[in-house]
Design an enzyme around this catalytic site. Structure first.
Site, PDB file in Angstrom:
ATOM      1  N   GLU A  93      42.278  37.560  32.714  1.00 31.83           N
ATOM      2  CA  GLU A  93      43.416  37.208  33.565  1.00 31.83           C
ATOM      3  C   GLU A  93      44.510  36.526  32.732  1.00 31.83           C
ATOM      4  O   GLU A  93      45.674  36.913  32.765  1.00 31.83           O
ATOM      5  CB  GLU A  93      42.927  36.276  34.672  1.00 31.83           C
ATOM      6  CG  GLU A  93      44.006  35.771  35.599  1.00 31.83           C
ATOM      7  CD  GLU A  93      43.491  34.720  36.562  1.00 31.83           C
ATOM      8  OE1 GLU A  93      44.174  34.463  37.561  1.00 31.83           O
ATOM      9  OE2 GLU A  93      42.413  34.139  36.311  1.00 31.83           O
ATOM     10  N   HIS A  94      44.144  35.485  32.007  1.00 31.43           N
ATOM     11  CA  HIS A  94      45.076  34.775  31.119  1.00 31.43           C
ATOM     12  C   HIS A  94      44.612  34.954  29.676  1.00 31.43           C
ATOM     13  O   HIS A  94      43.430  34.762  29.380  1.00 31.43           O
ATOM     14  CB  HIS A  94      45.105  33.277  31.418  1.00 31.43           C
ATOM     15  CG  HIS A  94      45.367  32.944  32.856  1.00 31.43           C
ATOM     16  ND1 HIS A  94      44.360  32.625  33.753  1.00 31.43           N
ATOM     17  CD2 HIS A  94      46.529  32.872  33.550  1.00 31.43           C
ATOM     18  CE1 HIS A  94      44.896  32.369  34.935  1.00 31.43           C
ATOM     19  NE2 HIS A  94      46.210  32.517  34.843  1.00 31.43           N
TER      20      HIS A  94
ATOM     21  N   HIS B 103      51.119  77.657  54.403  1.00 29.43           N
ATOM     22  CA  HIS B 103      52.127  77.075  53.515  1.00 29.43           C
ATOM     23  C   HIS B 103      53.053  78.170  52.981  1.00 29.43           C
ATOM     24  O   HIS B 103      54.281  78.037  52.990  1.00 29.43           O
ATOM     25  CB  HIS B 103      51.448  76.384  52.316  1.00 29.43           C
ATOM     26  CG  HIS B 103      50.897  75.022  52.607  1.00 29.43           C
ATOM     27  ND1 HIS B 103      49.883  74.816  53.504  1.00 29.43           N
ATOM     28  CD2 HIS B 103      51.233  73.800  52.101  1.00 29.43           C
ATOM     29  CE1 HIS B 103      49.603  73.525  53.546  1.00 29.43           C
ATOM     30  NE2 HIS B 103      50.411  72.882  52.707  1.00 29.43           N
TER      31      HIS B 103
ATOM     32  N   HIS C 161      39.006  25.000  37.797  1.00 26.43           N
ATOM     33  CA  HIS C 161      39.271  25.645  39.083  1.00 26.43           C
ATOM     34  C   HIS C 161      38.034  25.651  39.966  1.00 26.43           C
ATOM     35  O   HIS C 161      38.072  25.226  41.113  1.00 26.43           O
ATOM     36  CB  HIS C 161      39.756  27.082  38.871  1.00 26.43           C
ATOM     37  CG  HIS C 161      41.235  27.199  38.735  1.00 26.43           C
ATOM     38  ND1 HIS C 161      42.095  26.930  39.766  1.00 26.43           N
ATOM     39  CD2 HIS C 161      42.024  27.545  37.690  1.00 26.43           C
ATOM     40  CE1 HIS C 161      43.343  27.107  39.372  1.00 26.43           C
ATOM     41  NE2 HIS C 161      43.322  27.476  38.108  1.00 26.43           N
TER      42      HIS C 161
ATOM     43  N   SER D 176      39.029  32.339  38.497  1.00 27.61           N
ATOM     44  CA  SER D 176      40.007  32.256  37.415  1.00 27.61           C
ATOM     45  C   SER D 176      39.336  32.427  36.057  1.00 27.61           C
ATOM     46  O   SER D 176      38.151  32.154  35.891  1.00 27.61           O
ATOM     47  CB  SER D 176      40.715  30.906  37.473  1.00 27.61           C
ATOM     48  OG  SER D 176      41.765  30.860  36.546  1.00 27.61           O
TER      49      SER D 176
ATOM     50  N   ASP E 187      51.319  28.917  35.240  1.00 24.14           N
ATOM     51  CA  ASP E 187      50.856  28.619  36.600  1.00 24.14           C
ATOM     52  C   ASP E 187      51.971  28.026  37.458  1.00 24.14           C
ATOM     53  O   ASP E 187      52.034  28.285  38.660  1.00 24.14           O
ATOM     54  CB  ASP E 187      49.693  27.635  36.558  1.00 24.14           C
ATOM     55  CG  ASP E 187      48.366  28.308  36.280  1.00 24.14           C
ATOM     56  OD1 ASP E 187      48.306  29.545  36.343  1.00 24.14           O
ATOM     57  OD2 ASP E 187      47.386  27.592  35.998  1.00 24.14           O
TER      58      ASP E 187
ATOM     59  N   GLN F  43      41.435  25.963  32.950  1.00 25.33           N
ATOM     60  CA  GLN F  43      40.955  26.993  33.876  1.00 25.33           C
ATOM     61  C   GLN F  43      39.540  26.704  34.360  1.00 25.33           C
ATOM     62  O   GLN F  43      39.181  27.023  35.493  1.00 25.33           O
ATOM     63  CB  GLN F  43      41.009  28.366  33.209  1.00 25.33           C
ATOM     64  CG  GLN F  43      42.409  28.841  32.909  1.00 25.33           C
ATOM     65  CD  GLN F  43      43.322  28.749  34.112  1.00 25.33           C
ATOM     66  OE1 GLN F  43      43.175  29.505  35.068  1.00 25.33           O
ATOM     67  NE2 GLN F  43      44.256  27.803  34.097  1.00 25.33           N
TER      68      GLN F  43
END
Length: 428
Positions: A326-327, A419, A261, A236, A360, A258
């Site tokens: 991420e955040h 083709h 974590h 995180s 969250d 965070q």
């Protein structure tokens, strides 16, 4: 926390440090995971139950690997009713947000041409929910709801049990509330392999989502291609951009939210104020005196905690875009204006009271977010992850006649004469 002046060298060094947390940096663990996957593919349930005994100390077999209705009812009796009501409120917010992501099939047709896109839900999705250093019923909701809204026919879940074969009560209750069809007592890389390839007890799925430790992340990486995955999630991370108007106590609290974590989590403050930098550092030290997961937080901050002092807001935003966290929190005078300049972030929290944990648990947007700088090209987990899209094409003879020479000539230009023949044979 380290207080450093922000410049190009600082940013580059920081990016290099953060990338060391990438799942691509663990060759020894990759070998262990590869052996587990190979064993599951060959020996299926036998291997799965053996690893469950080895790692979780639980005697699980074909008779008790599937969580029963009675176990779920027992979990409901064990949870706090007030907390259950909060879970239901959060679930409703998450459902409402993801309902807005729903896409429909579309078609257009005129004068003999019919084109479109057919949107089809996946048949079966597998959700992984960890049970190691902390249990995450919130992850149940965030992974199950978009699949449910997408219309996935069957959703299964794998999660570790304890030595007595019991799954965390709130995980079971959250799964039942969100609409999981079957819950299996299986964890780690072996659970990912079981969902990817199938065993006698656990069915093969089309997509696997959900967080986990490095072994789970590497297992998802290894099975990608046999099944779809949400992402290869890293530890995180949070980045806060703060100016002189920020409340240092709030910023410190958000950074620590965070850092707790795990030891690999990253917490970074980028500020235009040296005064704020020093005050946030002071507040962090005060909080550390009373937080339960102090040892984990201190290690996280020692490894990947930084306070960067920027010359101005433009430099701060440039650094945030380079890190692609991420955040990302914007605790500034004009967060809405600053948000428009953010190019790379998993989730953006604007203003003093949009604290990261709100995302969250409760606000509604998904908390499964891109990490390790992948917010430069990845998005949060969404309903789109649980559908597939098919192009639809139909031409009348008359409309094909109008363009067949051009289409055949294009195929000739590529040297693909079969083709071209497929097109011309209808008219020549």
């Amino acid at each position: 926390m380290r207080i450093v002046e922000l410049n190009e060298k600082t940013t580059n060094n920081l990016l290099e440090e953060l990338l060391k947390r990438s799942p691509n940096q663990y060759p020894e663990q990759e070998k262990i995971v590869a052996d587990i996957i190979s064993d599951i593919r060959e020996n299926k349930d036998k291997a799965l139950f053996s690893y469950t005994k080895k790692f979780d100390k639980a005697d699980i077999d074909a008779g008790n690997v599937l969580v029963t209705k009675e176990e779920i009812e027992e979990a409901y009796r064990s949870v706090d009713p007030a907390t259950l009501e909060i879970i239901r409120k959060a679930l409703k917010n998450i459902q409402n947000f993801h309902e807005k992501q729903r896409q429909n099939s579309w078609f257009t047709g005129e004068d003999g041409i019919f084109l479109g896109q057919k949107v089809t839900p996946l048949e079966r999705a597998g959700v992984y929910v960890p049970g190691g250093k902390a249990a995450y019923p919130s992850s149940v909701l965030m992974n199950v709801v978009p699949a449910k809204v997408a219309g996935v026919k069957e959703i299964i879940m794998c999660t570790p049990c304890n030595a007595e074969g019991k799954v965390y009560d709130y995980t079971l209750v959250s799964a039942n509330e969100a609409g999981v069809d079957k819950i299996y007592k299986a964890g780690g890389a072996q659970a990912i392999a079981a969902m990817a390839f199938g065993t006698e007890s656990i069915p093969k799925v089309d997509k696997i989502s959900g967080p986990g430790n490095i072994f789970v992340a590497l297992a998802k990486k290894a099975v990608f291609g046999h099944v779809s995955i949400d992402s290869i999630a890293g530890p995180s991370e949070i980045l806060v951009i703060a100016d002189e108007t920020a409340n240092p106590k709030f910023v410190a609290a958000d950074l620590l939210s965070q850092a707790e974590h795990d030891e690999m989590a990253s917490a970074i403050l980028v500020t235009t104020s040296m005064d704020i930098a020093k005050k946030v550092d002071e507040e962090i030290n005060k909080f550390l005196e009373k937080l339960e997961r102090r040892a984990i937080i201190e290690k996280s901050l020692e490894n990947y905690g930084y306070i960067l002092v920027a010359k101005d807001m433009n430099d701060a935003i440039d650094a945030a875009n380079a890190i692609a966290s991420e955040h990302l929190e914007l605790v500034t005078k004009n967060p809405l204006e600053d948000m428009t300049k953010i190019k790379n972030a998993g989730a953006i929290f604007m203003g003093t009271y949009a604290c990261e944990p709100l995302g969250d648990y409760f606000a509604g947007p998904n908390h499964v977010l891109p990490t390790n700088g992948t917010a430069r090209f990845f998005s949060p987990l969404s309903v789109d992850d649980f559908v597939k899209k098919s192009s639809v094409i139909s031409y009348s003879r008359e409309k094909l006649m109008e363009v067949y020479k051009d289409a055949a000539a294009f195929a000739d230009a590529e040297g693909l004469t079969a083709h071209a023949n497929s097109i011309r044979t209808r008219f020549e």
